[in-house]
Design an enzyme around this catalytic site. Structure first.
Site, PDB file in Angstrom:
ATOM      1  N   SER A  56     -26.891 -76.288 -44.241  1.00 12.39           N
ATOM      2  CA  SER A  56     -25.563 -75.711 -43.993  1.00 12.39           C
ATOM      3  C   SER A  56     -25.723 -74.436 -43.164  1.00 12.39           C
ATOM      4  O   SER A  56     -26.847 -73.928 -43.020  1.00 12.39           O
ATOM      5  CB  SER A  56     -24.885 -75.371 -45.328  1.00 12.39           C
ATOM      6  OG  SER A  56     -25.574 -74.298 -45.940  1.00 12.39           O
ATOM      7  N   ASP A  98     -24.959 -79.514 -41.811  1.00 17.15           N
ATOM      8  CA  ASP A  98     -23.884 -79.827 -42.763  1.00 17.15           C
ATOM      9  C   ASP A  98     -22.693 -78.898 -42.490  1.00 17.15           C
ATOM     10  O   ASP A  98     -22.870 -77.675 -42.396  1.00 17.15           O
ATOM     11  CB  ASP A  98     -24.454 -79.580 -44.184  1.00 17.15           C
ATOM     12  CG  ASP A  98     -23.570 -80.120 -45.283  1.00 17.15           C
ATOM     13  OD1 ASP A  98     -22.783 -81.049 -45.014  1.00 17.15           O
ATOM     14  OD2 ASP A  98     -23.689 -79.630 -46.424  1.00 17.15           O
ATOM     15  N   HIS A  99     -21.518 -79.467 -42.358  1.00 16.35           N
ATOM     16  CA  HIS A  99     -20.281 -78.670 -42.164  1.00 16.35           C
ATOM     17  C   HIS A  99     -20.345 -77.677 -41.006  1.00 16.35           C
ATOM     18  O   HIS A  99     -19.981 -76.500 -41.182  1.00 16.35           O
ATOM     19  CB  HIS A  99     -19.893 -77.937 -43.455  1.00 16.35           C
ATOM     20  CG  HIS A  99     -19.509 -78.854 -44.561  1.00 16.35           C
ATOM     21  ND1 HIS A  99     -18.303 -79.524 -44.610  1.00 16.35           N
ATOM     22  CD2 HIS A  99     -20.198 -79.269 -45.651  1.00 16.35           C
ATOM     23  CE1 HIS A  99     -18.253 -80.295 -45.678  1.00 16.35           C
ATOM     24  NE2 HIS A  99     -19.398 -80.163 -46.335  1.00 16.35           N
ATOM     25  N   GLY A 195     -19.000 -78.665 -55.108  1.00 17.36           N
ATOM     26  CA  GLY A 195     -19.324 -77.740 -56.193  1.00 17.36           C
ATOM     27  C   GLY A 195     -19.483 -78.435 -57.538  1.00 17.36           C
ATOM     28  O   GLY A 195     -19.438 -79.670 -57.641  1.00 17.36           O
ATOM     29  N   ALA A 239     -20.566 -85.353 -53.771  1.00 16.23           N
ATOM     30  CA  ALA A 239     -20.895 -86.510 -54.614  1.00 16.23           C
ATOM     31  C   ALA A 239     -21.842 -86.179 -55.769  1.00 16.23           C
ATOM     32  O   ALA A 239     -22.497 -87.068 -56.293  1.00 16.23           O
ATOM     33  CB  ALA A 239     -21.470 -87.618 -53.747  1.00 16.23           C
ATOM     34  N   SER A 240     -21.895 -84.924 -56.168  1.00 12.89           N
ATOM     35  CA  SER A 240     -22.730 -84.602 -57.330  1.00 12.89           C
ATOM     36  C   SER A 240     -22.077 -85.116 -58.612  1.00 12.89           C
ATOM     37  O   SER A 240     -20.855 -85.160 -58.727  1.00 12.89           O
ATOM     38  CB  SER A 240     -22.952 -83.088 -57.426  1.00 12.89           C
ATOM     39  OG  SER A 240     -23.988 -82.705 -56.534  1.00 12.89           O
ATOM     40  N   ASN A 280     -23.700 -87.189 -49.849  1.00 11.60           N
ATOM     41  CA  ASN A 280     -24.174 -85.797 -49.861  1.00 11.60           C
ATOM     42  C   ASN A 280     -24.287 -85.246 -51.275  1.00 11.60           C
ATOM     43  O   ASN A 280     -23.304 -85.291 -52.034  1.00 11.60           O
ATOM     44  CB  ASN A 280     -23.170 -84.904 -49.129  1.00 11.60           C
ATOM     45  CG  ASN A 280     -23.188 -85.090 -47.634  1.00 11.60           C
ATOM     46  OD1 ASN A 280     -23.809 -86.001 -47.119  1.00 11.60           O
ATOM     47  ND2 ASN A 280     -22.505 -84.203 -46.936  1.00 11.60           N
ATOM     48  N   ASP A 282     -25.734 -81.792 -53.339  1.00  8.73           N
ATOM     49  CA  ASP A 282     -26.306 -80.446 -53.324  1.00  8.73           C
ATOM     50  C   ASP A 282     -26.226 -79.821 -54.724  1.00  8.73           C
ATOM     51  O   ASP A 282     -27.231 -79.396 -55.299  1.00  8.73           O
ATOM     52  CB  ASP A 282     -25.546 -79.580 -52.304  1.00  8.73           C
ATOM     53  CG  ASP A 282     -26.193 -78.225 -52.109  1.00  8.73           C
ATOM     54  OD1 ASP A 282     -27.262 -77.976 -52.701  1.00  8.73           O
ATOM     55  OD2 ASP A 282     -25.640 -77.385 -51.377  1.00  8.73           O
ATOM     56  N   SER A 283     -25.026 -79.826 -55.305  1.00 10.45           N
ATOM     57  CA  SER A 283     -24.822 -79.117 -56.576  1.00 10.45           C
ATOM     58  C   SER A 283     -25.728 -79.612 -57.701  1.00 10.45           C
ATOM     59  O   SER A 283     -26.223 -78.805 -58.508  1.00 10.45           O
ATOM     60  CB  SER A 283     -23.362 -79.234 -57.028  1.00 10.45           C
ATOM     61  OG  SER A 283     -22.526 -78.629 -56.071  1.00 10.45           O
TER      62      SER A 283
END
Ligand code: G3H
Ligand code: 13P
Ligand code: ZN
Length: 335
Positions: A56, A98-99, A195, A239-240, A280, A282-283
């Site tokens: 990111s 990312d973003h 998040g 998608a966490s 994706n 991350d969290s």
């Protein structure tokens, strides 16, 4: 030759073609530091999964953009060495922004070796989103770099942008967007969000095991999109799954993560079998890393060697990424 090719990276085109045919999704894992990157490489080599290393703009600021780029270069060498040691095949690696929010940021990444970029114009009007995305696509394609666009807004926090609620993707807009921009993949909004706080327990039902189950993702919207742009690669952000095991360890070790419910793994599995080619995450990595560090520091209050708590954190990440590749995204064995 494009810089990323010289480095040994690949863009996402073939990755997505294979994922579409094989009915799985390629993992896109964010990294900001060495331990996260090592864990991604180890887990993906050990499960023989293609992977998108995701950076990111916040990660670029945190880790220093030049160092990050060399870390990705080092990751390729590490991956090749590891594959040789284990007598397994090497895996395809893409380096993805990312973003990305401006043309200039995407251009800078392309010029420093990224093989794929996201231009996220989802907070702009439809027309402005098309204009910005098209500009990035034109530049990126001159360098054979693939581009992800976004239509619809996810709730949650991405870098400095906060959206309170989701605006689902309008299926009737996707054909025009894809045609006019020339993007290679499209991130859509069907109920995922960024998040660790995706759903409140009050929005969920409790199953027999006492686990909160949130409302189902809008698979109806996904299906309408698939009909409009058949065979086109779709991306799921946010998608966490917010694993309760990790949250419990955090809370048992002086942490305070409450009322957080993520996307159930079964729903991600279902998405991965559809046109969703990139997922994706991350969290979940942040949660497992925090859980392992908190546990270590509580158990060994005299410890002050960072390797002694970052090492176990890295191990926890390896397990988590392997689990996702094998049981959620279905990318294991597809390298
Ligand atoms: O979608 C956002 C990603 O999780 C990256 O988060 O901007 O805090 O690095 P970040
Ligand atoms: P999570 O916050 O659900 O992990 O989503 C990450 C993401 O979408 C990165 O772009
Ligand atoms: Zn995202």
């Amino acid at each position: 030759m494009s810089l990323y090719k010289k480095l040994g990276l690949v863009n996402t085109r073939k990755m997505f073609e294979k994922a579409m045919q094989g009915k799985y999704a390629v993992p896109a894992y964010n990294f900001n530091n060495m331990e996260q990157l090592q864990a991604i490489i180890v887990a993906c080599v050990e499960t023989s999964s293609p992977v998108i290393l995701q950076v990111s703009s916040g990660a670029r600021k945190y880790a220093n953009k030049t160092l990050l780029r060399y870390m990705a270069e080092g990751a390729i060498a590490m991956m090749q060495e590891l594959a040789k040691e284990k007598g397994v095949n090497t895996i395809p690696l893409a380096l993805h922004l990312d973003h990305g929010d401006t043309f200039e940021l995407c251009k800078s990444c392309i010029e420093t070796g990224f093989s794929s970029v996201m231009i996220d114009g989802s907070h702009h009007s439809f027309e402005k989103n098309i204009e910005l995305t098209k500009r990035v696509v034109e530049f990126a394609h001159e360098h054979e770099v693939t581009v992800e666009g976004e239509l619809g807004v996810l709730a949650g926090i991405e870098d400095d942008v906060v959206a309170e609620t989701s605006t689902y993707t309008h299926p009737e807009q996707v054909v025009e967007f894809v045609k006019k921009t020339g993007v290679d993949s499209l991130a859509i909004s069907i109920g995922t969000s960024h998040g660790a706080y995706k759903f409140k327990p009050q929005q969920c039902t409790k199953n027999a095991n006492g686990v909160y189950v949130p409302p189902e993702l809008r698979f109806d919207i996904l299906e309408q999109i698939e009909v409009k742009i058949p065979g086109f690669a779709i991306v799921l952000h946010g998608a966490s799954s917010v694993p309760m095991d990790a949250v419990k360890i955090i809370n048992d070790n002086y942490g305070d993560i409450r009322d957080s419910v993520g996307i159930p793994e079964e729903q991600l599995r279902r998405a991965a079998r559809s046109a969703v080619c990139k997922i994706n995450i991350d969290s979940d990595g942040r949660l497992w890393m925090t859980a392992a560090i908190r546990k270590c520091l509580k158990e060994k209050p005299t410890e002050f060697d960072p390797r002694k708590y970052l090492g176990p954190a890295r191990e926890a990440l390896v397990s988590m990424y392997k689990h996702k590749n094998e049981y959620v995204l279905g990318s294991a064995g597809q390298a």
